[in-house]
Design an enzyme around this catalytic site. Structure first.
Site, PDB file in Angstrom:
ATOM      1  CB  CYS A 176     -50.059 -29.299 -85.386  1.00 42.90           C
ATOM      2  SG  CYS A 176     -51.186 -28.670 -86.696  1.00 42.90           S
ATOM      3  CG  HIS A 197     -54.296 -29.285 -83.558  1.00 41.79           C
ATOM      4  ND1 HIS A 197     -53.129 -28.524 -83.700  1.00 41.79           N
ATOM      5  CD2 HIS A 197     -54.237 -29.974 -82.419  1.00 41.79           C
ATOM      6  CE1 HIS A 197     -52.169 -29.163 -82.668  1.00 41.79           C
ATOM      7  NE2 HIS A 197     -52.943 -30.065 -82.027  1.00 41.79           N
TER       8      HIS A 197
END
Length: 504
Positions: free
Chosen positions: A115, A441
């Site tokens: 990510c 994330h």
């Protein structure tokens, strides 16, 4: 040993020290060759003696693989599609698209803790000059012009192709080629965890590494005077740091003054280049501007000529050149000692969750040297004239004209790629959710139009309102702004646009 270092011969060109990993599909190796040669995998024939590499397995090659062998590549490169010439039909289609619903871009599939890479790519795609430079890039066909490190060229080619694919409608992309190229350039990004999966990496480090590598292949449109600004003469100009397109649009200059705290020494100064400014979360810092100001001052340990040893100096910096695109890093992560009953004392990465407000508009004028402020003044005067002329409109009058007519002040000295007013507009935000730099994330939030923002969470794309973007300032465990990308405010666009309410 599944990894081998091999040479691939393609026509008169040789690519040495390429990594071949039999733990991965042959398609991964062919993707690497695609980045180097632009020969699509479906056109490639990889030969060793009389054997041809299969599409799915290494069985025919495996018994003969060893370090240093030379493979043969057959296949012709795909022609890079040229940008179509504008036609009335295309212009009409674009106008209809702009008047209708917003076009949603393609997402990027998360290949396992990637990510950080996906969010970085989506943010960098917002920069038209970068997309144009990559679109015009072609790898040299003459072996004598090829770079010493083919992995750097591979990363540039794969980013060019990835940008091209993302501009087309379709399902989310799997960035296998680009990920492998990134791992080749930065091997630490290929590190795996105890369970065999890829480890999470720092998006800011990824951001800097990508720009550093591709900069070597994207020339500036103005020759550099001196690519190393350290120790240059006082009064160095902004063009001194433009050795390539990346430095031209992304780098700025700081004029730094150093005062010794332990001896009566003359104040020394230097000109230093930066690719991003840091917003430090210290003391009473609550806004991006105060965090930047705090980061421009501080203390450093450096050698003292009079004392013959290292001592503490106070550093005070002002901006001598503003880049066209300014990256601000909010210093969320800190390394410190943590004590627990189980592990005892250990150094760990900690995240600062404090709410640090940012705005859609940023004015860097107060942080600049007097010399730069003087160069910025004419364009700032134009902006002020434009605002004043619009403020004089009668109450309730609807502004329908394309722009207000104002006397044109002289333009500041030309410095392609720089900001000529000090005014910036926010165009992208990269956020982090989690408590550590080694986990969590990353997500990209990108502006498409004046009031249109989208959230690019790997392969999930959502439209969001501007108020949601401003809530990314921190204060909890939700997504928090880590990197802010500001683009220069355009006077031409401001003059052409109808009057709108000022955004906070």
């Amino acid at each position: 040993m599944p990894k081998f270092s091999v040479t691939v011969k393609w026509g008169k060109t040789r690519f040495t020290d390429l990594e071949l990993n039999t733990d991965e599909s042959p398609q991964v190796f062919k993707a690497q060759l695609f980045a180097l040669t632009s020969v699509p995998p479906e056109r490639q024939r990889v030969l060793y003696k009389a054997m041809t590499l299969s599409e799915t397995e290494w069985s025919a090659f495996s018994p003969h693989l060893r370090d240093g062998i030379t493979l043969m590549l057959l296949g012709t490169a795909a022609e890079i599609p040229k940008r179509p010439e504008a036609t009335p039909e295309m212009a009409e289609a674009m106008e209809l698209e702009q008047s209708g619903s917003m076009a949603i871009p393609r997402g990027i599939v998360n290949l396992g803790n990637t990510c950080y890479m996906n969010a970085t790519v989506q943010c960098l795609r917002t920069i038209p000059e970068l997309k144009e430079a990559l679109r015009n890039f072609s790898p040299p066909t003459d072996p004598s012009l090829a770079p010493h490190d083919p992995t750097a060229q591979s990363l540039t080619v794969s980013l060019r192709n990835l940008f091209s694919f993302l501009d087309k409608t379709g399902d989310p992309l799997q960035p296998l080629l680009f990920l492998q190229s990134l791992h080749a350039v930065v091997p630490t990004f290929a590190q795996k965890g105890p369970r065999g999966g890829l480890q999470q990496q720092d998006a800011q480090e990824c951001w800097i590494e990508i720009l550093r590598v591709i900069g070597g292949f994207l020339p500036s449109n103005k020759p550099a005077i001196d690519s190393n600004p350290l120790g240059r003469r006082e009064g160095a100009t902004a063009t001194d740091c433009q050795s390539n397109m990346i430095e031209q649009y992304f780098s700025g200059l700081l004029k730094c003054s150093y005062t010794c705290k332990e001896a009566d020494e003359p104040v020394t100064s230097s000109v230093e280049k930066f690719m991003s400014l840091q917003c430090y979360i210290e003391h009473d810092v609550r806004y991006i501007e105060s965090g930047i100001r705090f980061g421009l001052k501080g203390e450093v340990d450096k050698p003292s000529a009079s004392l013959g040893r290292n001592c503490v100096y106070t550093r005070s910096s002002l901006v001598g050149r503003l880049p066209g695109y300014l990256t601000v890093q909010v210093m969320r992560f800190d390394f410190g000692k943590y004590t627990s009953a189980v592990a005892g004392d250990e150094m760990v990465s900690r995240k600062i969750l404090k709410d640090i407000k940012f705005t859609f508009n940023l004015d860097m004028f107060p942080f600049c040297t007097p010399e730069l402020q003087a160069r910025l003044a004419p364009m700032r005067g134009r902006f002020k004239q434009l605002e004043d002329s619009r403020d004089e409109k009668k109450a309730g009058e609807i502004e329908t004209e394309k722009g207000a007519e104002v006397p044109e002040l002289p333009l500041p000295p030309e410095d392609p790629g720089s900001n000529n007013s000090g005014y910036y507009e926010l165009i992208a935000v990269l956020t982090h959710q989690g408590r550590s730099i080694n986990s969590g994330h990353y997500v990209a939030w990108v502006r498409q139009e004046e009031e249109d923002w989208i959230k690019l969470d790997d392969d999930k794309i959502d439209q969001v309102d501007p108020a949601t973007v401003l809530k990314l300032s921190g204060g909890g465990d939700n997504h928090i702004a880590y990197l802010l990308l500001y683009g220069s405010r355009s006077y031409e666009l401001a003059a052409a646009a109808p009057r709108k309410k000022k955004k906070k």
